[in-house]
Structure formats: C-alpha cells, structure tokens
Design a protein around this motif. Structure first.
Motif, PDB file in Angstrom:
ATOM      1  N   HIS A 151       0.859  -1.184   0.000  1.00  0.00           N
ATOM      2  CA  HIS A 151       0.000   0.000   0.000  1.00  0.00           C
ATOM      3  C   HIS A 151       0.892   1.230   0.000  1.00  0.00           C
ATOM      4  CE1 HIS A 151       0.887  -0.687   4.248  1.00  0.00           C
ATOM      5  NE2 HIS A 151       0.484   0.533   4.538  1.00  0.00           N
ATOM      6  N   ILE A 152       0.278   2.381  -0.215  1.00  0.00           N
ATOM      7  CA  ILE A 152       1.082   3.589  -0.463  1.00  0.00           C
ATOM      8  C   ILE A 152       1.213   4.451   0.778  1.00  0.00           C
ATOM      9  CG2 ILE A 152      -0.812   4.994  -1.367  1.00  0.00           C
ATOM     10  CD1 ILE A 152       1.261   5.921  -3.565  1.00  0.00           C
ATOM     11  N   HIS A 153       1.585   3.831   1.891  1.00  0.00           N
ATOM     12  CA  HIS A 153       2.035   4.555   3.071  1.00  0.00           C
ATOM     13  C   HIS A 153       3.555   4.640   3.017  1.00  0.00           C
ATOM     14  CE1 HIS A 153      -1.725   4.090   5.883  1.00  0.00           C
ATOM     15  NE2 HIS A 153      -1.822   5.093   5.021  1.00  0.00           N
ATOM     16  N   ALA A 154       4.087   5.755   3.505  1.00  0.00           N
ATOM     17  CA  ALA A 154       5.505   6.057   3.285  1.00  0.00           C
ATOM     18  C   ALA A 154       6.436   4.987   3.848  1.00  0.00           C
ATOM     19  CB  ALA A 154       5.841   7.414   3.900  1.00  0.00           C
ATOM     20  N   ASP A 155       6.051   4.336   4.950  1.00  0.00           N
ATOM     21  CA  ASP A 155       6.949   3.343   5.543  1.00  0.00           C
ATOM     22  C   ASP A 155       6.982   2.038   4.763  1.00  0.00           C
ATOM     23  OD1 ASP A 155       4.278   3.033   6.348  1.00  0.00           O
ATOM     24  OD2 ASP A 155       4.800   1.965   8.184  1.00  0.00           O
ATOM     25  N   HIS A 156       6.281   1.999   3.617  1.00  0.00           N
ATOM     26  CA  HIS A 156       6.271   0.774   2.810  1.00  0.00           C
ATOM     27  C   HIS A 156       6.791   0.969   1.389  1.00  0.00           C
ATOM     28  CE1 HIS A 156       3.925  -1.868   5.587  1.00  0.00           C
ATOM     29  NE2 HIS A 156       3.621  -0.682   6.094  1.00  0.00           N
ATOM     30  N   HIS A 157       7.005   2.221   0.960  1.00  0.00           N
ATOM     31  CA  HIS A 157       7.417   2.357  -0.434  1.00  0.00           C
ATOM     32  C   HIS A 157       8.425   3.454  -0.737  1.00  0.00           C
ATOM     33  CE1 HIS A 157       4.664   5.811  -0.626  1.00  0.00           C
ATOM     34  NE2 HIS A 157       5.283   6.140  -1.731  1.00  0.00           N
ATOM     35  N   THR A 158       8.823   4.279   0.225  1.00  0.00           N
ATOM     36  CA  THR A 158       9.670   5.413  -0.131  1.00  0.00           C
ATOM     37  C   THR A 158      11.127   5.039  -0.389  1.00  0.00           C
ATOM     38  OG1 THR A 158       9.826   5.931   2.239  1.00  0.00           O
ATOM     39  CG2 THR A 158       8.271   7.219   0.930  1.00  0.00           C
ATOM     40  N   GLY A 159      11.509   3.790  -0.200  1.00  0.00           N
ATOM     41  CA  GLY A 159      12.851   3.341  -0.611  1.00  0.00           C
ATOM     42  C   GLY A 159      12.883   2.774  -2.010  1.00  0.00           C
ATOM     43  N   LEU A 160      11.712   2.756  -2.665  1.00  0.00           N
ATOM     44  CA  LEU A 160      11.594   2.090  -3.966  1.00  0.00           C
ATOM     45  C   LEU A 160      12.396   2.787  -5.057  1.00  0.00           C
ATOM     46  CD1 LEU A 160      10.301  -0.070  -5.750  1.00  0.00           C
ATOM     47  CD2 LEU A 160       8.259   1.369  -5.907  1.00  0.00           C
ATOM     48  N   ALA A 161      12.300   4.109  -5.153  1.00  0.00           N
ATOM     49  CA  ALA A 161      12.987   4.832  -6.226  1.00  0.00           C
ATOM     50  C   ALA A 161      14.493   4.608  -6.161  1.00  0.00           C
ATOM     51  CB  ALA A 161      12.657   6.321  -6.138  1.00  0.00           C
ATOM     52  N   ARG A 162      15.043   4.578  -4.963  1.00  0.00           N
ATOM     53  CA  ARG A 162      16.498   4.373  -4.814  1.00  0.00           C
ATOM     54  C   ARG A 162      16.909   2.996  -5.328  1.00  0.00           C
ATOM     55  NH1 ARG A 162      20.824   5.491  -5.591  1.00  0.00           N
ATOM     56  NH2 ARG A 162      22.596   5.632  -4.193  1.00  0.00           N
ATOM     57  N   GLY A 190       1.984  -3.016  -7.482  1.00  0.00           N
ATOM     58  CA  GLY A 190       1.602  -2.187  -6.351  1.00  0.00           C
ATOM     59  C   GLY A 190       0.212  -1.603  -6.546  1.00  0.00           C
ATOM     60  N   PRO A 191      -0.310  -0.901  -5.548  1.00  0.00           N
ATOM     61  CA  PRO A 191      -1.616  -0.245  -5.691  1.00  0.00           C
ATOM     62  C   PRO A 191      -1.534   0.819  -6.782  1.00  0.00           C
ATOM     63  CG  PRO A 191      -0.518   0.466  -3.686  1.00  0.00           C
ATOM     64  CD  PRO A 191       0.290  -0.663  -4.226  1.00  0.00           C
ATOM     65  N   ARG A 192      -2.635   1.058  -7.442  1.00  0.00           N
ATOM     66  CA  ARG A 192      -2.624   1.912  -8.625  1.00  0.00           C
ATOM     67  C   ARG A 192      -2.085   3.325  -8.361  1.00  0.00           C
ATOM     68  NH1 ARG A 192      -7.942   1.432 -12.189  1.00  0.00           N
ATOM     69  NH2 ARG A 192      -7.440  -0.758 -11.761  1.00  0.00           N
ATOM     70  N   PRO A 193      -2.341   3.957  -7.197  1.00  0.00           N
ATOM     71  CA  PRO A 193      -1.764   5.295  -6.972  1.00  0.00           C
ATOM     72  C   PRO A 193      -0.237   5.324  -6.997  1.00  0.00           C
ATOM     73  CG  PRO A 193      -3.553   4.883  -5.435  1.00  0.00           C
ATOM     74  CD  PRO A 193      -3.284   3.578  -6.118  1.00  0.00           C
ATOM     75  N   CYS A 202      -6.108   0.675   4.664  1.00  0.00           N
ATOM     76  CA  CYS A 202      -6.428   1.954   4.048  1.00  0.00           C
ATOM     77  C   CYS A 202      -6.843   1.660   2.614  1.00  0.00           C
ATOM     78  CB  CYS A 202      -5.219   2.892   4.108  1.00  0.00           C
ATOM     79  SG  CYS A 202      -3.832   2.369   3.084  1.00  0.00           S
ATOM     80  N   PRO A 203      -7.291   2.642   1.843  1.00  0.00           N
ATOM     81  CA  PRO A 203      -7.698   2.355   0.466  1.00  0.00           C
ATOM     82  C   PRO A 203      -6.594   1.649  -0.318  1.00  0.00           C
ATOM     83  CG  PRO A 203      -8.379   4.569   1.062  1.00  0.00           C
ATOM     84  CD  PRO A 203      -7.531   4.068   2.188  1.00  0.00           C
ATOM     85  N   GLN A 204      -7.001   0.602  -1.011  1.00  0.00           N
ATOM     86  CA  GLN A 204      -6.101  -0.162  -1.869  1.00  0.00           C
ATOM     87  C   GLN A 204      -4.893  -0.706  -1.099  1.00  0.00           C
ATOM     88  OE1 GLN A 204      -5.914   0.923  -6.066  1.00  0.00           O
ATOM     89  NE2 GLN A 204      -6.708   2.932  -5.492  1.00  0.00           N
ATOM     90  N   SER A 205      -5.201  -1.501  -0.077  1.00  0.00           N
ATOM     91  CA  SER A 205      -4.173  -2.219   0.685  1.00  0.00           C
ATOM     92  C   SER A 205      -4.269  -3.703   0.345  1.00  0.00           C
ATOM     93  CB  SER A 205      -4.372  -2.026   2.187  1.00  0.00           C
ATOM     94  OG  SER A 205      -4.223  -0.683   2.547  1.00  0.00           O
ATOM     95  N   ASP A 265      -0.808  -3.134 -11.557  1.00  0.00           N
ATOM     96  CA  ASP A 265      -1.685  -2.883 -10.425  1.00  0.00           C
ATOM     97  C   ASP A 265      -1.910  -4.181  -9.648  1.00  0.00           C
ATOM     98  OD1 ASP A 265      -3.627  -2.082  -8.660  1.00  0.00           O
ATOM     99  OD2 ASP A 265      -4.986  -1.284 -10.180  1.00  0.00           O
ATOM    100  N   CYS A 266      -1.908  -4.078  -8.306  1.00  0.00           N
ATOM    101  CA  CYS A 266      -2.178  -5.264  -7.482  1.00  0.00           C
ATOM    102  C   CYS A 266      -3.498  -5.916  -7.861  1.00  0.00           C
ATOM    103  CB  CYS A 266      -2.205  -4.879  -5.998  1.00  0.00           C
ATOM    104  SG  CYS A 266      -0.590  -4.655  -5.238  1.00  0.00           S
ATOM    105  N   ARG A 267      -4.486  -5.093  -8.234  1.00  0.00           N
ATOM    106  CA  ARG A 267      -5.789  -5.648  -8.618  1.00  0.00           C
ATOM    107  C   ARG A 267      -5.659  -6.612  -9.797  1.00  0.00           C
ATOM    108  NH1 ARG A 267     -10.639  -1.262  -8.765  1.00  0.00           N
ATOM    109  NH2 ARG A 267     -10.645  -0.631  -6.587  1.00  0.00           N
ATOM    110  N   SER A 268      -4.674  -6.377 -10.628  1.00  0.00           N
ATOM    111  CA  SER A 268      -4.493  -7.220 -11.819  1.00  0.00           C
ATOM    112  C   SER A 268      -3.800  -8.532 -11.501  1.00  0.00           C
ATOM    113  CB  SER A 268      -3.692  -6.457 -12.877  1.00  0.00           C
ATOM    114  OG  SER A 268      -4.343  -5.259 -13.243  1.00  0.00           O
ATOM    115  N   THR A 269      -3.408  -8.719 -10.242  1.00  0.00           N
ATOM    116  CA  THR A 269      -2.754  -9.980  -9.869  1.00  0.00           C
ATOM    117  C   THR A 269      -3.566 -10.757  -8.837  1.00  0.00           C
ATOM    118  OG1 THR A 269      -1.432  -8.848  -8.171  1.00  0.00           O
ATOM    119  CG2 THR A 269      -0.456  -9.066 -10.366  1.00  0.00           C
ATOM    120  N   THR A 270      -4.862 -10.454  -8.738  1.00  0.00           N
ATOM    121  CA  THR A 270      -5.726 -11.254  -7.874  1.00  0.00           C
ATOM    122  C   THR A 270      -6.009 -12.599  -8.545  1.00  0.00           C
ATOM    123  OG1 THR A 270      -7.740 -10.359  -8.855  1.00  0.00           O
ATOM    124  CG2 THR A 270      -6.829  -9.180  -6.950  1.00  0.00           C
ATOM    125  N   THR A 271      -6.586 -13.506  -7.802  1.00  0.00           N
ATOM    126  CA  THR A 271      -6.908 -14.826  -8.355  1.00  0.00           C
ATOM    127  C   THR A 271      -7.788 -14.707  -9.591  1.00  0.00           C
ATOM    128  OG1 THR A 271      -6.757 -15.823  -6.146  1.00  0.00           O
ATOM    129  CG2 THR A 271      -7.954 -17.058  -7.836  1.00  0.00           C
TER     130      THR A 271
END
Length: 883
Positions: free
Chosen positions: A596-607, A628-631, A724-727, A651-657
């Motif tokens: 999900h797009i909370h900072a403690d889960h994705h802000t190291g991604l760009a590096r 990942g979530p679409r946002p 949260c939305p899209q978790s 998008d994570c939605r595209s990898t559901t069952t």
C-alpha cells in the motif's frame, strides 16, 4: 494475560478472552465509525452476537472488526485542516554559535549522499536529505524539528530519498505540525509532483525551485541578519565520450554560505572627545553603519571614524559535482572567481559532496588549488567509514543476535573478514596518494565532524563530537559481561542444526506439540531453494533499532523478489550483504511488490530502482516488474522524469486470483467480483481514478507469468486486506519439485499480510501456508489503538495463522514504542517467532524457528519494557495519520 489488563473495559476483556479460547474465524466483517466509536457499544454488540451464535449453533465465533472510515481513506476529513507555517525567529548575528557539521558521509553503507548541517542558535539548515537521515539524527540526538530549510545539491534518490519521510514527520509534530522550506534546482518540481500522491499538500507548501540564472551572479535564496545563502547552478556539457549525464545529474548546485561581518568595537572616548558626538541615539546609528552630524563641530562623523576594524564573516562553500563534466564547468563559473585566491573574499571551508572518483581527478584538483589556505573537507563516499557502523544501536543488536543465533542472523556486511581487504586499499587510492603533497589542508570527512564558524576564537576543525568507533569484539565483550549465560544459550541453539543430534532433539522437544508434522513441501529441501531476509520490522518511521518494512526473498541463482520497500531498504541490504553483495542482490531483482502507499512501505523504492538501472546499464536485461496499488504508478511515472527506473508497473488488482484466471481464459473482468457493485469490499477498496489499459495489463501479466516461471514460482497472487484504500497482501507459491525418491511434491507457500486488521481474505489466503509473515503492530492490551488504525495485535496475528493452519508464523511491523523487542505472550507462540532487522530465515530451518523465541527473551531480558524517547513514541504512526 487478560487479567493483567484491569483498566480495559469489561466487554473488551470479554472479547479478548473469547478470542483466546477459539482460533476459528467466521468470514464476516464488522465496521465501526470512529466518530461515534465506543468500546462498550462495539464490544457489547460483538459479545452479544457471539453469545447468540453459541446458543444457536453450539460454536463460538466473532466478527472481524475494523475502522471503516480509515479503510475508505476518509478519516482524515475529521481533522481540522492545518496550514503548516514556520514561526519566525528573532536572530542575533553577532552573539551566536555557528558551525557546519557532517551528518553522515553517505552513512556507513555509501547508499546516499552526505548531508551537512549548518547550525546557528536560532536557525538550522540541512543540505541534502538522503535515506536514513532521520535514523541517523535520532541515533545522535539531532533534533530535526528545529530545521528551517532543506537544500538539495541535486534532485535524485541519492540526495532526496529521505525527504518524504522527513516532511511527514515534521507535519505530525505537536498539535499544529511543522513545515520546512525545501530548496532545489528546477528538477525539484518533478519530485514535488511525485510526492503529491502520498504527502499532504500542507507539508509541501514551502517547496521552492530555482533555475539557471540569466545573469552570472549567484541566485540569492536566503539573506537575513545571520547568513546569506546563494546558489550557483552547474549544467555540464555533453561533449565527452561518456553518455549524456543521467537525468538526475543534469543540474547540480554549488551553495555559498556567507556570514555577515562583525563590526569593530565602538570607541566611546574617540567619539566624544575627538569628534564631539554626545552620548545618545547617535551612538547607535554609528554602530549600525550610519553617518551622523557632530554635536560640537560642523563636521560629519562616519562609522569608520569611531569604529575599530570589522572582522569579515566566514564563508563556506558546498560543492557537488557528480561527474567530471560538472567539475569542468567549475572553471567557467565567473561568480566563483571572487572567492578564489586574490579575490575579494576569503573562503574558510569548502565541503566537497562530490564522489571520490571526481575529487581525485586532475581537473577537480586543479580547481581546488585555486583556494589557498582554505580548509577542504572531502565528504564524498569514503571507504574508511565502512568498518565502523554509524548506527550503533541497531548494529549492537545485530551483532548480539549473530552471536546468539548465527543461523538466523549471519554476520552483518559491515563486519565481515573481507572488509579488511577493502580497508588495506584505502591508502592506495589515487586521492590519498596526492593529498599530502598537493592539498595539505584537505581532510576526509567523518560523521559528526564540525567546522566551527563562530565564536572566532574556536574557528576551525572540531572533532569532539565524532563518535567512538564500535567493533564487534567490543559488542561481544559487553554481551558476555551483561549476560554470562548467553554462551550456553548459544551452544544450545547450535544443537538445533547439529546433524548428529537433530533427530533426537526434535523428537524430544516437539513430539507432543501441535502443528509439528513437517509439511511435504519441506522434505529434503535444499538450502539454496529460498531464504527470507527481513530488512525492516518497524512501523511508521525508522528508529534507532528498527528500520521500516521490507522483505527480501532470495531465490539464489534463480533471482529475487522484494516485498515492500520502505526508506533505507538499500542501506539494510548493504548492512546484510556488504557493498558488493548488495549490488548483486539488487541486480537480480525480478519483481518488487508493494502492499500500500504509506511512506513506511514504499519510499525506498525509487532508490532501489535507480540503482538497478545503473548497475545493469549496458547489460542485456529485462525491466523489473513493480506490482503495487494503482496510486503508486502516479508516483513512479512522475519520478521517472528525474531518473531512469527501468521498470514495468502492474496494479495489485491485476494480480488477484480472478485476474490470473482472466489471463488464462483469454479475457474477461481483470478485477473480479471482489470489487463489484454491492460486494462487501467495494466501499473499502474501490478507490482509484486512474484508468487501466487492459491491453497493457494483459501484456504485463504475461511478462510476470514468464518471470515467475523462470525463477521457479507458480503464483504471485495479491488479495485485498483491511487497512487503508487499496491495501493488499500477497501469496507466493513455489513450483512443484521432485523429491529424493522421484515423487512430485507441492512447492512451499509464503504469505505476507502487508498492514491489515484480521479479515476473511487474509485467513483464506493463508490456508495451509508454509510460512505466514503477519503484521503485529500492537501488543494485545492496545486493541483500541489497533482498531482505530486498522492494525493487528500480536495475538490477533497468531490467531489468523492458527485458524488458517499455517505451519510457521513470523510477526513483524512492530510499533516503534517497542524499541528492541515487542510485548509478547509466549504461551500462544508454539509455531510463531518474532522478526528482527536483518533476520534471515532459510526454508530448510523453518522447523526450528519457534524454538529460538525464549532465547530472544533471554537476550533482551533487561530491556523488555524499555521506552524510547517520549517524542519518538508520540510520533508513532504519524506518517499514516498524515495520509
């Protein structure tokens, strides 16, 4: 455990008691509204419902309870809108302490650019905010809440990776929150656009970019009574053989920091007796630089007549030349000539943020020689800082865990034997060969090294704050002194892996316990099959002891995956594998999955993405697939204008069952019935205004399917969770394999919960999992906080795994209020273990995993209830609150 919580409402205690007696969950959700949230109302209703179910069905059950408004992302509308303005400070230019201080020379892992603090009594300025800056400052008690301005020498993940987390932390301080002025070259606009997807607008109202000037003069950014800070932009030509400079390296900045002069002493006798100026307001005017008329003579009295000689203010330059092309541009900058030898101004100190490969070049050294008698501090990446970790608190814990249980905690990368070889090479680098003969005033930066600017009496280098070096032998001596019996405990653990005793020990210790039958997928499993490396186990923001969420899935020769990627993930990889090993770990990444797009889960991604792109430049390879979530796509698309991330997004939605089934059938609904009109999950998860391109989705799904096949996996399945939305959570399944007698046996199944309340989807996804990694943010007594923030308690996480018949459960994502080890009830943890940073769990060792928990409690026996700084505890979960 329940009786130890007398302050909880009786109905809450009843709910916990009932849930402790039954580990079966019905598949139903029960939301509550935090606006009218009442524990007695909520749990009376739940308890009544459970009693009715028991009377009618003869079985015990409970509902999954969660904060619906938070899951929908609308709980933030309950809060008063804030305008995070900075308060003005009363400044005193003469009576002040001032210094420049090194805040990390790229840490001890060389994964970020160096940061520099320019300190005044009433103002603070930071230059560059790479990943790990907050963690470094927490470790060394540097209060970032006092920062007024952040200046970026370049705009890229190396210099600005820690900026999003810093802005969110400041926004959550106190009742009103704080904001900070952020300055950078025009590329800063791209970073701001990228951060808008997850940082509140109020936290970024003071971001200010500046572009190349039409005049040769420096661009003045700050000019007050204390300091004048100007910027000189370097834009290199592309005439060299090398490819054009990376997007992020196009613009770099030389910052000029000039302190005002200190006026000479006012000569009272001279003013009165020689020039005839009577005491009064005219004295003040003369001292402030104004001319006055003499009271006794027909003359004009000038300040120079009655003032002693002024002391020129010190000047500091911060220079960042990422390439030799930038270095060549230094010679053409006319505005720097006045600061060079024989110029009008004297530069006291130059802090070189440029990498050693540039500073050691003849071009750069020739430029440095233009500043005679200037103190040069080389703050680019220096090998000498590798040997001694700067984050001592976490390094000490890692070393202790390594002594106790090296099987789960291999020697960290900054203390391996091969480091000695690197250290022996330091004195033979090109830079050091020439430094003593040509540049006598040049020194290598060290963490917390100061250059004092005022008072004048102590101006110059100050090493008093440089922390003492920490060695592994010192840590071991401390441990043996504090806990002498730890040697015996370590020997006991070694027996778990001792082949000649293994069967006897297992028969003795686990024969009578539940869930001890070895799953068929683990029969004769090889050690090079899969290893789980838990890089970060904390929530909200990095702390002294725990970094934020990231899990590295090492499939060895076949490749690797990354599940979540909080700030500092690259640094953690370097601490686990060493500098070269971390580069290899990044090179072989095939897929990165973000919950999900909370900072403690994705802000190291760009590096991570930018480094992988750089490492594989010129090598035939395929882009890494980011799921990942679409946002998150909005953030990555905006960021790619800064750096080449070399990735495909799905998008994570595209990898559901359902989505995978759609691929197999050749079309259909890519999102499935989970999000359909009227479904239980619709209001919680159907929140995206970004249109999906079905043709590109199917193509990327096919690419992901191919990647999974190449690395020995059958499935990577995302499923929605309640946070949260899209978790999302994720299921990863290995392909079938053939055992020693030629039989086909199923592959292992690993489940990661992301952040979530207990919910039907996580229970169903974890059914018969080989290992479940589940968040356990709060201890059992803090159920109210867990409900409000849509997190899980320790016992709730264990109950989810037990209900799903998971073989092993690993708890992670602990609140930073538990600095070293969370509060646990060992009686519930027969198949469970708690995670620590840099813990490595090989699939071949899952059988013994739960048995190390009592030894952890021995190791931390004196620190089970230790509290962090009050400020740190108060800021727990602030990043999520800001969202």
């Amino acid at each position: 455990m329940i009786n130890s919580m007398p302050y909880l409402h009786k109905n809450l205690r009843l709910l916990l008691l009932l849930s402790s007696k039954s580990s079966s969950f019905p598949l139903s959700l029960r939301p509550f509204s935090p606006r009218s949230f009442s524990l007695s109302t909520l749990f009376s209703s739940s308890s009544s419902s459970m009693e009715n179910n028991e009377s009618t069905n003869g079985t015990k059950s409970s509902s999954f309870v969660f904060n619906k408004r938070r899951a929908q992302g609308i709980d933030k509308t309950d809060k008063k809108k804030r305008n995070l303005e900075r308060k003005t400070q009363k400044l005193n230019p003469s009576n002040t302490i001032a210094y420049a201080q090194i805040l990390g020379t790229g840490m001890d892992t060389q994964d970020t650019s160096s940061s520099v603090l320019l300190f005044f009594d009433k103002q603070r300025f930071i230059f560059n905010a790479g990943e790990g800056l907050q963690r470094f400052c927490t470790e060394h008690k540097i209060r970032l809440s006092k920062i007024d301005h952040v200046f970026l020498s370049r705009v890229c993940s190396e210099t600005a990776g820690g900026l999003p987390g810093l802005l969110l932390t400041l926004a959550g301080i106190g009742e009103e929150g704080l904001s900070v002025n952020v300055w950078g070259p025009s590329d800063l606009n791209y970073l701001v656009d990228a951060m808008k997807s997850f940082i509140p607008r109020a936290a970024m109202v003071h971001t200010r970019s500046f572009g190349p000037s039409s005049t040769p003069d420096p661009i003045v950014l700050v000019n007050d009574e204390v300091v004048k800070i100007s910027a000189i932009i370097l834009k290199p030509s592309h005439s060299e053989e090398e490819d054009s400079v990376n997007k992020s390296g196009e613009l770099s900045v030389v910052y000029v920091c000039e302190l005002p002069e200190i006026l000479g002493k006012f000569d009272l006798e001279k003013a009165k007796k020689i020039f005839g100026v009577k005491p009064g307001p005219k004295y003040s005017k003369l001292q402030s630089g104004e001319s006055v008329k003499s009271d006794e003579r027909d003359i004009t009295v000038y300040p120079s007549d009655v003032m002693g000689p002024s002391l020129p203010g010190p000047i500091v330059l911060l220079v960042d030349c990422p390439t030799e092309s930038h270095a060549a541009e230094l010679f053409s900058v006319k505005s720097l000539e006045s600061y060079q030898t024989d110029g009008a101004k004297f530069v006291n100190c130059i802090i070189h943020l440029s990498p050693s490969s540039v500073t050691s070049s003849p071009t750069y050294q020739s430029w440095m020689k233009k500043f005679h008698s200037t103190q040069h501090i080389l703050a680019g990446h220096q090998r000498k800082n590798m040997a001694f970790p700067i984050l001592k608190a976490s390094s000490r814990i890692t070393a202790r865990l390594n002594y106790l249980c090296p099987q789960f905690f291999p020697a960290p990368g900054f203390w391996p034997s091969q480091l000695l070889a690197h250290m022996s090479m330091i004195d033979s680098t090109p830079w050091n060969k020439c430094s003593s003969s040509n540049l006598a005033e040049s020194i290598s930066a060290e963490n917390l090294l100061k250059f004092n600017l005022r008072p004048v009496a102590i101006r110059g280098i100050d090493r008093s704050c440089i922390p003492a070096q920490l060695t592994s032998s010192e840590v071991l001596d401390e441990l043996l002194s504090e806990i002498p019996e730890i040697t015996d405990k370590s020997e006991e653990i070694k027996q778990f892996w001792n082949k000649q005793h293994n069967k006897t020990i297992i028969d003795k210790l686990w024969l009578t316990e539940s869930n001890t039958v070895l799953p068929s997928c683990l029969e004769n499993i090889r050690r090079d099959d899969m290893e789980i490396v838990i890089l970060g186990t904390g929530s909200s923001q990095p702390s002294k002891y725990r970094n934020v969420s990231a899990i590295y899935i090492d499939l060895f020769s076949r490749g690797s995956l990354l599940l979540d990627c909080g700030e500092g993930t690259l640094g953690q990889l370097k601490r686990r594998y060493g500098l070269d090993g971390a580069d290899e770990a990044v090179r072989k990444l095939r897929c990165i999955w973000i919950s999900h797009i909370h900072a403690d889960h994705h802000t190291g991604l760009a590096r991570i993405l930018a480094l992988r792109s750089k490492l594989l430049k010129g090598v035939t390879h395929k882009p890494v697939i980011v799921v990942g979530p679409r946002p998150l796509k909005r953030f990555l698309d905006a960021y790619q204008r800064l750096e080449d991330l070399d990735m495909e997004f799905l998008d994570c939605r595209s990898t559901t069952t359902t989505s995978w089934a759609s691929l197999e059938s050749g079309g259909g609904d890519a999102e499935g019935s989970l999000f359909s009109e009227g479904s239980p999950m619709q209001s919680v998860f159907k929140r995206s205004d970004i249109p999906a391109d079905n043709s590109s989705v199917l193509l990327c799904l096919k690419n992901l399917k191919k990647v999974l096949s190449e690395i020995g996996l059958d499935d990577l399945i995302s499923f929605p969770v309640v946070h949260c939305p899209q978790s999302y959570g994720v299921v990863i399944k290995a392909a079938e394999r053939v055992n020693s007698v030629g039989e086909r046996i199923p592959g292992w199944k690993m489940v990661y919960s992301g952040d979530t309340r207990p919910c039907p989807e996580i229970v169903e996804a974890s059914r018969d999992a080989t290992v479940l990694i589940h968040e356990a943010t709060f201890e059992d007594a803090l159920i109210e906080e867990a409900l409000a923030k849509n997190h899980s308690t320790t016992k709730e996480a264990i109950d989810v795994g037990s209900s799903a018949n998971a073989y092993r459960i690993v708890l992670t994502h602990f609140s930073q209020r538990y600095p070293k080890i969370p509060v646990i009830d060992e009686s519930h943890m027969h198949n469970t273990c708690i995670a620590f940073d840099l813990m490595s769990i090989n699939m071949a060792d899952l059988q013994v995993l739960p048995k190390v928990l009592p030894y952890f409690k021995t190791l931390f026996r004196d620190e089970m209830v230790e509290d962090e700084d009050a400020d740190d505890v108060a800021m727990d979960d602030l990043k999520e609150e800001a969202l």
